[in-house]
Design a protein around this motif. Structure first.
Motif, PDB file in Angstrom:
ATOM      1  N   ILE A 253       0.848  -1.199   0.000  1.00  0.00           N
ATOM      2  CA  ILE A 253       0.000   0.000   0.000  1.00  0.00           C
ATOM      3  C   ILE A 253       0.883   1.249   0.000  1.00  0.00           C
ATOM      4  CG2 ILE A 253      -1.738   1.295   1.286  1.00  0.00           C
ATOM      5  CD1 ILE A 253      -2.828  -1.363   2.302  1.00  0.00           C
ATOM      6  N   GLY A 254       2.008   1.189   0.720  1.00  0.00           N
ATOM      7  CA  GLY A 254       2.952   2.310   0.711  1.00  0.00           C
ATOM      8  C   GLY A 254       3.452   2.609  -0.695  1.00  0.00           C
ATOM      9  N   ALA A 255       3.779   1.544  -1.435  1.00  0.00           N
ATOM     10  CA  ALA A 255       4.243   1.727  -2.812  1.00  0.00           C
ATOM     11  C   ALA A 255       3.141   2.351  -3.658  1.00  0.00           C
ATOM     12  CB  ALA A 255       4.668   0.380  -3.408  1.00  0.00           C
ATOM     13  N   LEU A 256       1.904   1.917  -3.417  1.00  0.00           N
ATOM     14  CA  LEU A 256       0.753   2.431  -4.157  1.00  0.00           C
ATOM     15  C   LEU A 256       0.547   3.917  -3.838  1.00  0.00           C
ATOM     16  CD1 LEU A 256      -1.144   1.133  -6.134  1.00  0.00           C
ATOM     17  CD2 LEU A 256      -2.668   0.542  -4.246  1.00  0.00           C
ATOM     18  N   ILE A 257       0.704   4.283  -2.566  1.00  0.00           N
ATOM     19  CA  ILE A 257       0.541   5.691  -2.172  1.00  0.00           C
ATOM     20  C   ILE A 257       1.603   6.548  -2.863  1.00  0.00           C
ATOM     21  CG2 ILE A 257       0.769   7.313  -0.236  1.00  0.00           C
ATOM     22  CD1 ILE A 257      -0.588   5.252   1.544  1.00  0.00           C
ATOM     23  N   MET A 258       2.853   6.069  -2.835  1.00  0.00           N
ATOM     24  CA  MET A 258       3.934   6.821  -3.476  1.00  0.00           C
ATOM     25  C   MET A 258       3.659   7.033  -4.964  1.00  0.00           C
ATOM     26  SD  MET A 258       6.801   7.362  -1.597  1.00  0.00           S
ATOM     27  CE  MET A 258       8.077   7.151  -2.823  1.00  0.00           C
ATOM     28  N   GLN A 259       3.243   5.951  -5.639  1.00  0.00           N
ATOM     29  CA  GLN A 259       3.009   6.026  -7.069  1.00  0.00           C
ATOM     30  C   GLN A 259       1.823   6.926  -7.394  1.00  0.00           C
ATOM     31  OE1 GLN A 259       5.205   4.625  -9.251  1.00  0.00           O
ATOM     32  NE2 GLN A 259       4.073   5.915 -10.686  1.00  0.00           N
ATOM     33  N   THR A 260       0.777   6.834  -6.549  1.00  0.00           N
ATOM     34  CA  THR A 260      -0.405   7.674  -6.743  1.00  0.00           C
ATOM     35  C   THR A 260      -0.024   9.142  -6.635  1.00  0.00           C
ATOM     36  OG1 THR A 260      -1.760   5.957  -5.749  1.00  0.00           O
ATOM     37  CG2 THR A 260      -2.730   8.145  -5.885  1.00  0.00           C
TER      38      THR A 260
ATOM     39  N   GLY B 121      -0.236  11.359  -9.772  1.00  0.00           N
ATOM     40  CA  GLY B 121      -1.262  12.383  -9.564  1.00  0.00           C
ATOM     41  C   GLY B 121      -0.700  13.765  -9.815  1.00  0.00           C
ATOM     42  N   MET B 122       0.466  14.027  -9.242  1.00  0.00           N
ATOM     43  CA  MET B 122       1.070  15.349  -9.418  1.00  0.00           C
ATOM     44  C   MET B 122       1.428  15.584 -10.877  1.00  0.00           C
ATOM     45  SD  MET B 122       3.328  16.191  -6.065  1.00  0.00           S
ATOM     46  CE  MET B 122       4.310  14.736  -6.106  1.00  0.00           C
ATOM     47  N   ALA B 123       1.901  14.523 -11.530  1.00  0.00           N
ATOM     48  CA  ALA B 123       2.240  14.677 -12.943  1.00  0.00           C
ATOM     49  C   ALA B 123       1.001  15.027 -13.761  1.00  0.00           C
ATOM     50  CB  ALA B 123       2.880  13.401 -13.464  1.00  0.00           C
ATOM     51  N   SER B 124      -0.125  14.379 -13.432  1.00  0.00           N
ATOM     52  CA  SER B 124      -1.329  14.635 -14.234  1.00  0.00           C
ATOM     53  C   SER B 124      -1.928  16.002 -13.904  1.00  0.00           C
ATOM     54  CB  SER B 124      -2.362  13.529 -14.037  1.00  0.00           C
ATOM     55  OG  SER B 124      -2.768  13.480 -12.696  1.00  0.00           O
ATOM     56  N   VAL B 125      -1.651  16.513 -12.708  1.00  0.00           N
ATOM     57  CA  VAL B 125      -2.130  17.844 -12.353  1.00  0.00           C
ATOM     58  C   VAL B 125      -1.246  18.905 -13.009  1.00  0.00           C
ATOM     59  CG1 VAL B 125      -2.389  19.438 -10.411  1.00  0.00           C
ATOM     60  CG2 VAL B 125      -3.188  17.104 -10.211  1.00  0.00           C
ATOM     61  N   GLY B 126      -0.024  18.511 -13.376  1.00  0.00           N
ATOM     62  CA  GLY B 126       0.867  19.456 -14.033  1.00  0.00           C
ATOM     63  C   GLY B 126       1.908  20.053 -13.104  1.00  0.00           C
TER      64      GLY B 126
END
Lengths: 255, 417
Positions: B371-378, B382-387
């Motif tokens: 779940i930690g890995a999932l949080i990091m990746q999210t 997420g930040m990349a898609s927000v710009g």
């Protein structure tokens, strides 16, 4: 002497020596232990009592000397060897893994497994409940890690571990140091019971009253050497005390 | 609420991590106007998590035994490059180009290579007693350098087509039917596990959870599995790739044909690794000794546990998992360049730590690390898609890491564990 001369000793420690970086922590010490007997080991901090006993429990390998169990030479190189000779140890530090629960600690290194080789936590908890019921009926915290237990409860886990596996030789290193009066009483009763079952017990202590009350014989160490081994009923508190402090045998003038 | 949760038997830490994950997803979805929680993005997110997630499960054991492994990123690169060269330059000469068994040799070689190198590091740490920090810091430099030597710095491409399926993408999935089948099997397994545990407990006369609590747990597990499969089965394959995929799946290509991705193979690998590592950590002696040694090394030793050998095994396992990750990571990219795996060690350690693994040793769960890995990746996608630009992404991830560990410390203090 007494009845013990006619029996084979359970444990014979013969001329045990060990040195750490030039310091002779234990120097040519010989002690016997008979079935159903409690031998107290007395001495100041650093006198070598714990070190001597750790050679029997397999934590240290002796530099020289011989250990005989039931009259036969025993090879004890590690704690697993000691367990094979039914030697169980209750360490002063208790040697508990604080992050694990009581059952995991009790069976550490000797887990019960199911048919497929997986550890069977439920079976271990059931066994732990049984033995704790006998030793300390108030004990209820089976699910918590032992770090959440009181000093007395932790002690009872360490004791349960030694008792559960049918110890024939039991080493107790300061078993009552961290306990209240009620729990100390519990430990004394347990020692009497184990003695009656024919188990030999080494009791390390620096409390003379404990030793006078619980032990049959007492061995006193000073600076790594054995001062003497005496029958507790033949000596007074003061004589024991002067053995510890002055390293003087009873009836002998101070050196 | 609190008694409700305790009755369910879910621990608060797990709940907190899932809460954080859901909050992140919802937040990014709102900011991007619904572009974050799409089948496409969730597919990519789960595929990108696989490589770090697989290694994070091994890092749990490493950190629980009071060690650290800084070399996993470089080792991943070294293994990826070696196995890449093996399947591009060596195996085709022996077996013939495009031989069906190339991927098997490559994957097995990667795992073995990781295991052997890991065991060697573990031996230096356990038997020569050089601190793990130093040994693996040395490893970080050594493997990155060795990686360059394998091909004199040249990129290896293209990797074997079958091997590349292990990295996901439009081809590397189970397809729709198999994905549903997988969902069904996983759901039945989850149900069986919950019921078996209940039966075992009741045969010993222990208190068991109320039936409604077990029912909710089963419903949650099955719901989550099926929702994931359904989402992956809603991600349609792009027009351009359609003829190729249809052929691979043995479907006749027609004009109105619509095909969906289904569950990606690297996600299946991550799942298998997670289940396997969970079984090792909770149900085997080895796992028990890992935690005992982390909690009190001296007590473990006095209980007859060979803690030196245990260190070798823990690092060998970490190495083997790094080998599996190297397969997934290189297969996903389809090529290996000298940068593969750079900084992965920090992502892996961060994932384990965010997942509740204590650096002081003794505590940590496998599911937490995943779940930690999932949080990091999210957070990162997420930040990349927000710009958010790359420098700020680093800053945010760094701050979140420190914040997460602080929350964990406060939690431990409050609950007294």
């Amino acid at each position: 002497m007494n009845k013990q001369t006619s029996q084979t000793p359970l444990v014979e420690l013969r001329n045990m020596s060990i040195a750490f970086g030039g310091v002779r922590a234990v120097d040519d010490v010989s002690i016997d232990l008979y079935p159903g007997e409690v031998v107290g080991l007395l001495g100041h901090n650093g006198a070598g009592k714990s070190t001597l006993i750790k050679m029997l429990s397999g934590a240290y390998g002796a530099d020289s000397g011989e250990i005989r169990i039931n009259g036969e030479k025993a090879t004890i190189n590690n704690p697993r060897d000691a367990r094979r000779y039914n030697i169980e140890t209750i360490y002063q530090t208790l040697a508990l893994a604080d992050n694990l629960d009581a059952a995991s600690n009790l069976f550490l290194g000797r887990e019960l497994t199911s048919g497929m080789g997986f550890v069977d936590d439920d079976a271990m908890e059931a066994e732990t409940r049984k033995i704790m019921n006998r030793l300390n009926p108030n004990f209820q915290k089976f699910a918590e890690p032992v770090s959440a237990l009181s000093g007395g409860q932790r002690q009872s886990v360490a004791i349960a571990r030694a008792v559960y596996f049918d110890a024939r030789i039991l080493i107790m290193d300061e078993p009552t140091a961290a306990l209240g009066p009620h729990e100390t009483q519990m430990v004394s009763e347990l020692i009497q019971k184990l003695k009656a079952d024919g188990i030999g017990i080494f009791l390390i202590s620096h409390d003379i009253h404990d030793v006078m009350e619980l032990c049959d014989r007492a061995s006193v160490m000073k600076n790594g050497k054995l001062v003497d081994t005496v029958d507790v009923k033949d000596v007074t508190d003061d004589e024991l005390l002067s053995m510890i402090i002055l390293g003087k045998k009873p009836g002998e003038d101070a050196a | 609420m609190k008694t409700f949760v305790t009755k369910l038997g879910i621990d608060l830490r797990l709940l907190g991590m899932i809460g954080a994950l859901v909050a992140l997803c919802v937040m990014f979805d709102l900011i991007t106007g619904g572009r974050f929680l799409t089948p496409r993005n969730l597919f990519n997110l789960s595929v990108q998590t696989a490589s770090v997630g697989i290694m994070a499960t091994g890092m749990v054991f490493v950190i629980v035994t009071r060690n650290i492994d800084l070399s996993v990123g470089s080792l991943l690169g070294f293994i990826g490059m070696t196995v890449g060269a093996l399947q591009v330059h060596v195996l085709p000469d022996i077996l013939g180009l495009g031989h069906w068994s190339i991927w098997i040799f490559a994957a097995v070689a990667a795992t073995l290579m990781g295991m052997i190198i890991g065991a060697a590091q573990g031996w230096v740490i356990g038997y020569l007693t050089v601190p793990a920090f130093i040994v693996t810091l040395g490893g970080l430099l050594v493997y990155r350098g060795a990686m360059w030597w394998v091909t004199e710095g040249q990129t290896v491409a293209p990797l074997d087509p079958t091997f590349r399926l292990l990295g996901g993408g439009a081809d590397g999935t189970l397809g729709e039917t198999l994905s549903w089948g997988f969902g069904l099997v996983a759901s039945l397994a989850a149900m069986a596990l919950i019921l078996m545990s209940r039966r075992r407990k009741s045969t010993h006369g222990f208190k068991v959870k109320p039936v409604w609590a077990e029912a909710i747990l089963v419903a949650l597990a099955v719901g989550l599995i099926m929702a994931y499969v359904w989402t992956m089965n809603s991600y349609t394959i792009a027009k351009g790739a359609l003829p190729r995929i249809a052929e691979a799946r043995g479907i006749e290509m027609t004009d109105g044909l619509v095909l969906n991705h289904g569950v990606a193979i690297p996600v299946i690998i991550l799942l298998i690794v997670t289940i396997g590592m969970t079984i090792i950590s909770t149900r085997t002696r080895f796992g028990r000794y890992v935690y005992a040694t982390g909690g009190n090394p001296e007590a473990a030793e006095l209980s007859g546990i060979n803690t030196r050998m245990l260190t070798v095994k823990v690092f060998a396992l970490m190495g083997a998992l790094t080998g599996i990750s190297a397969v997934v990571a290189s297969a996903r990219l389809g090529a290996v360049d000298v940068g593969l795996g750079t900084l992965d060690e920090l992502r892996v350690i961060a994932a384990a730590v965010i997942g509740g693994t204590a650096l002081a040793g003794g505590f940590g769960t496998i599911y937490g690390a995943v779940i930690g890995a999932l949080i990091m990746q999210t957070l990162q996608s997420g930040m990349a898609s927000v710009g958010v630009d790359a420098p700020l992404q680093s800053i945010v991830v760094g701050l979140v890491l420190v914040f997460a560990v602080w929350v964990d410390i406060v939690y431990r203090r409050k609950t007294g564990v």
